[in-house]
Design a protein around this motif. Structure first.
Motif, short mmCIF file in Angstrom:
data_model
loop_
_atom_site.label_atom_id
_atom_site.label_comp_id
_atom_site.label_asym_id
_atom_site.label_seq_id
_atom_site.Cartn_x
_atom_site.Cartn_y
_atom_site.Cartn_z
N LEU A 51 0.83 -1.20 0.00
CA LEU A 51 0.00 0.00 0.00
C LEU A 51 0.87 1.26 0.00
CD1 LEU A 51 -2.72 1.46 0.24
CD2 LEU A 51 -2.58 1.13 2.72
N TYR A 52 1.87 1.28 0.89
CA TYR A 52 2.68 2.49 0.99
C TYR A 52 3.73 2.59 -0.12
CZ TYR A 52 0.55 4.41 5.11
OH TYR A 52 -0.35 4.99 5.95
N VAL A 55 1.77 4.69 -2.30
CA VAL A 55 1.68 6.06 -1.74
C VAL A 55 2.95 6.84 -2.02
CG1 VAL A 55 1.53 7.38 0.40
CG2 VAL A 55 0.02 5.43 0.04
N TRP A 56 4.14 6.23 -1.69
CA TRP A 56 5.39 6.98 -1.79
C TRP A 56 6.02 6.93 -3.18
CZ3 TRP A 56 4.21 9.69 1.84
CH2 TRP A 56 4.00 9.26 3.16
N TRP A 59 1.71 8.54 -5.44
CA TRP A 59 0.87 9.63 -4.95
C TRP A 59 1.71 10.79 -4.41
CZ3 TRP A 59 -3.34 6.50 -1.79
CH2 TRP A 59 -4.07 5.71 -2.68
N PHE A 60 2.68 10.48 -3.56
CA PHE A 60 3.58 11.49 -3.00
C PHE A 60 5.01 11.00 -3.20
CE2 PHE A 60 -0.33 11.50 -0.45
CZ PHE A 60 -0.77 12.79 -0.68
#
Length: 439
Positions: A51-52, A55-56, A59-60
């Motif tokens: 998931l992260y 994210v990293w 997304w960001f």
């Protein structure tokens, strides 16, 4: 190495060995709770790693990401979820340390260094450190030092040699140190608070136990006297005869029950680890028979609810009195569960032919709600709420853990509750006791 250094190490080696042995014994006693927390952490890793990454990486976006390290972390955690009951305990402990070290300090420290101490990874590393130090403190320190060291070596290898961390990375270490000290102190505070609560209970019970037992003995004697008098002067077909006999029998039961509760309170509140050391070879059949003799059944009908099946007797290293109190407490809980819904029976199964001999305590009473089966072993947690003091099952777990045994529960609401007590073989248990004494 100089002779002086060798002499210094030789003099202190027994002290270090004894301290290490004591720590290992303490960690071993907390084995079940540590493994449960590791399983929860494994679930978080299996879900959070992919998931992260999204994210990293998307997304960001961060300067550095590594999908391979995340996949390796997922693979490392899968046995904790799917195969932990198949892995031998001695290997499971090593696996527990390696997995914890990789997931918490190594991965987050390496990513923190590779991202030049960015705020995102600085905060992520801080959260990982806080989670890590909610485990055994000594284990957490070892894991933290090992993981941090290997993370720096990996970082240095990718940069072609030893490279000092950036200023942004270095300024995070005081914050981490503060978090470690704070969490460790909080853990000690919770432990001290629990110990103070137990000490207060022990003092209060020791003070009032005599005052409680004296009127209880008087009530019991008077109830027996009235019961004999009633039988001697019984009036045939008197409508009040049976209700009065039942009332007196109930009074005698409550007196015996209160005496047993006082004994359990005193043992739970005052028995330290040093008093739990196994000193007797106990036959489980004899222990169950003693439980049946000592338990204050209301009447023969209640006693007949209990069926005992001896598939194979077995012996354990323990203490006869404490073993009796453990079984009495389990029997009391089972009868209370049956009384709560007005139906059910109890079956006690001795199965000593297994690799780990076990005792099954089965009742078909009210059962336990999902999610409560782990909490019931916590000290001062009562189930249902406001039902007792919450020290009985915690006492049982402490006693059994001190003997190298385990207790777990399987339940279905309004269906059944099964307490499974698993014991090490006497030979294995005796060897563990000898190692403990030598250390």
């Amino acid at each position: 190495m100089s002779e002086h250094t060798n002499s210094w190490i030789s003099e202190r080696w027994p002290v270090w060995r004894q301290a290490t042995g004591k720590w290992w014994a303490g960690f071993y006693r907390q084995y079940d709770s540590n493994i449960e927390r590791m399983m929860l952490l494994a679930w978080i890793a299996v879900i959070g790693m992919p998931l992260y990454y999204v994210v990293w990486a998307y997304w960001f976006p961060q300067p550095y990401e590594n999908l391979g390290l995340r996949i390796f972390g997922i693979v490392l955690c899968l046995p904790a979820i799917a195969l932990r009951h198949q892995i031998p305990k001695r290997w499971l402990t090593a696996y527990f340390f390696i997995s914890l070290t990789y997931i918490a300090p190594f991965f987050f420290t390496f990513m923190f260094l590779m991202n030049d101490g960015s705020p995102v990874w600085g905060q992520s590393l801080l959260i990982a450190v806080i989670i890590l130090f909610h485990f055994d403190t000594t284990l957490a320190f070892l894991s933290y030092l090992t993981g941090t060291m290997f993370a720096y070596f990996a970082f240095a290898a990718l940069h072609g040699g030893l490279v000092p961390p950036s200023f942004h990375a270095l300024e995070q270490w005081p914050i981490q140190l503060f978090a470690i000290v704070t969490v460790s102190i909080a853990k000690v505070g919770r432990k001290v608070l629990a110990q103070e609560k137990l000490a207060g209970m022990a003092t209060a019970l020791a003070t009032v136990s005599h005052e409680l037992r004296t009127p209880l003995r008087s009530i019991n004697a008077n109830a027996r006297g009235l019961s004999r008098l009633l039988q001697e002067n019984a009036v045939p077909s008197s409508p009040s005869q049976v209700p009065m006999e039942k009332a007196l029998a109930r009074i005698e039961f409550e007196v015996r029950h209160m005496n047993n509760v006082i004994d359990l309170f005193l043992l739970s509140a005052s028995t330290g680890r040093e008093n739990l050391v196994a000193t007797d070879i106990v036959s489980m059949t004899a222990a169950v028979d003693l439980m049946m003799q000592r338990y204050p059944f209301v009447n023969q009908e209640q006693r007949d609810l209990v069926a005992i099946t001896v598939r194979s007797d077995f012996r354990l290293l323990g203490q006869t009195e404490l073993c009796s109190m453990v079984l009495i407490n389990l029997l009391r809980n089972a009868l209370t569960s049956i009384q709560r819904i007005g139906k059910g029976r109890i079956r006690i199964v001795l199965d000593g032919a297994r690799a780990r001999p076990r005792l099954l305590f089965i009742d078909t009473g009210s059962g336990i709600e999902p999610g409560r089966t782990e909490q019931i072993f916590e000290r001062f947690y009562a189930y249902p709420e406001h039902n007792g003091t919450g020290i009985g099952l915690a006492f049982c777990k402490d006693v059994l853990s001190a003997w190298g045994a385990r207790i777990r529960v399987v339940s279905r609401p309004l269906g059944y509750t099964i307490f499974v007590l698993e014991f090490p073989p006497v030979v294995q248990q005796k060897a563990a006791e000898m190692r403990s004494l030598l250390n």
